[in-house]
Structure formats: structure tokens, C-alpha cells
Design a protein around this motif. Structure first.
Motif, PDB file in Angstrom:
ATOM      1  N   MET A 146       0.730  -0.889  -0.064  1.00 34.28           N
ATOM      2  CA  MET A 146       0.292   0.027  -0.343  1.00 34.28           C
ATOM      3  C   MET A 146       0.779   1.263  -0.113  1.00 34.28           C
ATOM      4  N   ARG A 147       0.312   2.209  -0.341  1.00 34.45           N
ATOM      5  CA  ARG A 147       0.736   3.504  -0.640  1.00 34.45           C
ATOM      6  C   ARG A 147       0.221   4.582   0.388  1.00 34.45           C
ATOM      7  N   PHE A 148       0.854   5.091   1.466  1.00 36.06           N
ATOM      8  CA  PHE A 148       0.398   5.951   2.635  1.00 36.06           C
ATOM      9  C   PHE A 148       0.656   7.375   1.906  1.00 36.06           C
ATOM     10  N   SER A 149      -0.068   8.308   2.592  1.00 40.83           N
ATOM     11  CA  SER A 149       0.130   9.630   2.459  1.00 40.83           C
ATOM     12  C   SER A 149       0.207   9.902   3.436  1.00 40.83           C
ATOM     13  N   LEU A 150       1.096  10.510   4.522  1.00 36.49           N
ATOM     14  CA  LEU A 150       0.588  11.099   5.854  1.00 36.49           C
ATOM     15  C   LEU A 150       1.156  12.522   5.601  1.00 36.49           C
ATOM     16  N   ARG A 173       5.208   6.647   2.107  1.00 35.01           N
ATOM     17  CA  ARG A 173       5.873   5.654   2.197  1.00 35.01           C
ATOM     18  C   ARG A 173       4.931   4.343   2.310  1.00 35.01           C
ATOM     19  N   ILE A 174       5.950   3.779   1.599  1.00 34.10           N
ATOM     20  CA  ILE A 174       5.185   2.058   0.438  1.00 34.10           C
ATOM     21  C   ILE A 174       5.232   0.889   1.367  1.00 34.10           C
ATOM     22  N   VAL A 175       4.298   1.040   1.852  1.00 38.94           N
ATOM     23  CA  VAL A 175       4.126  -0.113   3.326  1.00 38.94           C
ATOM     24  C   VAL A 175       3.862  -1.814   2.279  1.00 38.94           C
ATOM     25  N   ASP A 218       5.269  -5.542   6.718  1.00 45.12           N
ATOM     26  CA  ASP A 218       6.090  -4.036   7.241  1.00 45.12           C
ATOM     27  C   ASP A 218       4.996  -4.064   8.343  1.00 45.12           C
ATOM     28  N   VAL A 219       5.066  -2.818   9.651  1.00 50.82           N
ATOM     29  CA  VAL A 219       3.734  -2.126  10.282  1.00 50.82           C
ATOM     30  C   VAL A 219       4.335  -0.645   9.746  1.00 50.82           C
ATOM     31  N   LEU A 220       2.922  -0.036  10.201  1.00 54.50           N
ATOM     32  CA  LEU A 220       3.484   1.807  10.230  1.00 54.50           C
ATOM     33  C   LEU A 220       2.663   1.231  11.117  1.00 54.50           C
ATOM     34  N   VAL A 221       2.947   2.659  12.406  1.00 50.37           N
ATOM     35  CA  VAL A 221       2.258   3.199  13.220  1.00 50.37           C
ATOM     36  C   VAL A 221       1.387   4.790  12.670  1.00 50.37           C
ATOM     37  N   ILE A 222       0.752   5.152  12.834  1.00 46.11           N
ATOM     38  CA  ILE A 222      -0.332   6.068  13.176  1.00 46.11           C
ATOM     39  C   ILE A 222      -0.914   6.846  13.704  1.00 46.11           C
ATOM     40  N   ALA A 226      -4.415   0.581  -2.476  1.00 47.01           N
ATOM     41  CA  ALA A 226      -3.730  -0.182  -2.518  1.00 47.01           C
ATOM     42  C   ALA A 226      -3.136  -1.031  -3.785  1.00 47.01           C
ATOM     43  N   ILE A 227      -1.518  -0.626  -4.114  1.00 49.07           N
ATOM     44  CA  ILE A 227      -0.637  -0.689  -5.285  1.00 49.07           C
ATOM     45  C   ILE A 227      -0.252  -2.424  -5.527  1.00 49.07           C
ATOM     46  N   GLU A 228      -1.470  -2.606  -4.881  1.00 48.04           N
ATOM     47  CA  GLU A 228      -1.335  -4.989  -4.724  1.00 48.04           C
ATOM     48  C   GLU A 228      -2.434  -4.945  -4.287  1.00 48.04           C
TER      49      GLU A 228
END
Length: 120
Positions: free
Chosen positions: A64-68, A77-79, A83-87, A97-99
Motif C-alpha cells: 500500500m501507498r500511504f500519504s501521511l 510511504r510504501i508499506v 511491514d508495520v506502520l504506526v499512525i 492498495a498498489i497490489e
């Protein structure tokens, strides 16, 4: 916590909410946190939004591509799977979703607006 207060379930037993043709959601809540399982098909996007809840995202499958941050000054950020992302709460964000993707999100506290929509 006493064993009588514990709750055991399976993802197969939880309702699947089809939010659109590219996105489904399931979730379970405790008193202080919520665990959500989302399946996104490639191309699924969410609008920029904020919520007071802290969000911890674990990608099990896909990318996924996140825009923060605020639009115009957001960090991308490409996750990927594993991977783990904390928002932090109240941070504007959007995701694409890029996949084909399966993501698990923990929200603390639980997303009351989601619970209200499902009628729990």
C-alpha cells in the motif's frame, strides 16, 4: 482478566462488510482496542481523513501507498507485506492498495463510528 471475561472467535465467524467493490472489512473489539482485517483489491483508495485513534497497521499480504500529513506537505510511504506502520491519532492520512492487500489494523481506542454502523 478472568477467563470468564475472555472472548474467543475466528475471522470466519465475524461479519464481512463489503464497503465497495474493492474493499471488505471485519473487526473485533475489546474494551480498549480494536483489531480490523481489511482486504483491498489493487486500486482501492481511501480519502484523506483523520481520527483520534492511534492506528497500528500490519500488512500481511500485498503493498500500500500511504500519504501521511496535510495535503501538499504529506510524506509518502510504501508499506509492504511484513511491514508495520504506526499512525498517531489525528494525523491526516490516505492510502491506496498498489497490489491486492490484506492488512490488519489495531485502533486504540476502538473506532466507535465503525461499531455504530455495524450495530454492535
Amino acid at each position: 482478566m478472568s477467563i470468564s471475561a475472555a472472548h474467543h472467535t475466528s475471522w470466519t465467524e465475524l461479519p464481512v462488510e463489503r464497503l465497495d467493490s474493492l474493499l471488505t472489512r471485519q473487526f473485533v473489539t475489546g474494551s480498549q482496542a480494536m483489531l480490523a482485517r481489511l482486504e483491498l483489491k489493487k486500486g482501492s483508495t481511501g480519502p484523506r481523513h483523520t481520527h483520534p485513534n492511534e492506528q497500528i497497521s500490519y500488512l500481511a499480504v500485498g503493498a500500500m501507498r500511504f500519504s501521511l500529513g496535510e495535503e501538499g506537505s504529506a510524506e509518502e510511504r510504501i508499506v509492504r507485506a511484513g511491514d508495520v506502520l504506526v499512525i498517531p491519532g489525528n494525523l491526516p492520512h490516505t492510502a491506496e492498495a498498489i497490489e491486492d492487500t490484506v492488512i490488519f489494523d489495531i485502533f486504540a481506542p476502538p473506532r466507535e463510528e465503525w461499531i455504530g454502523l455495524r450495530g454492535d
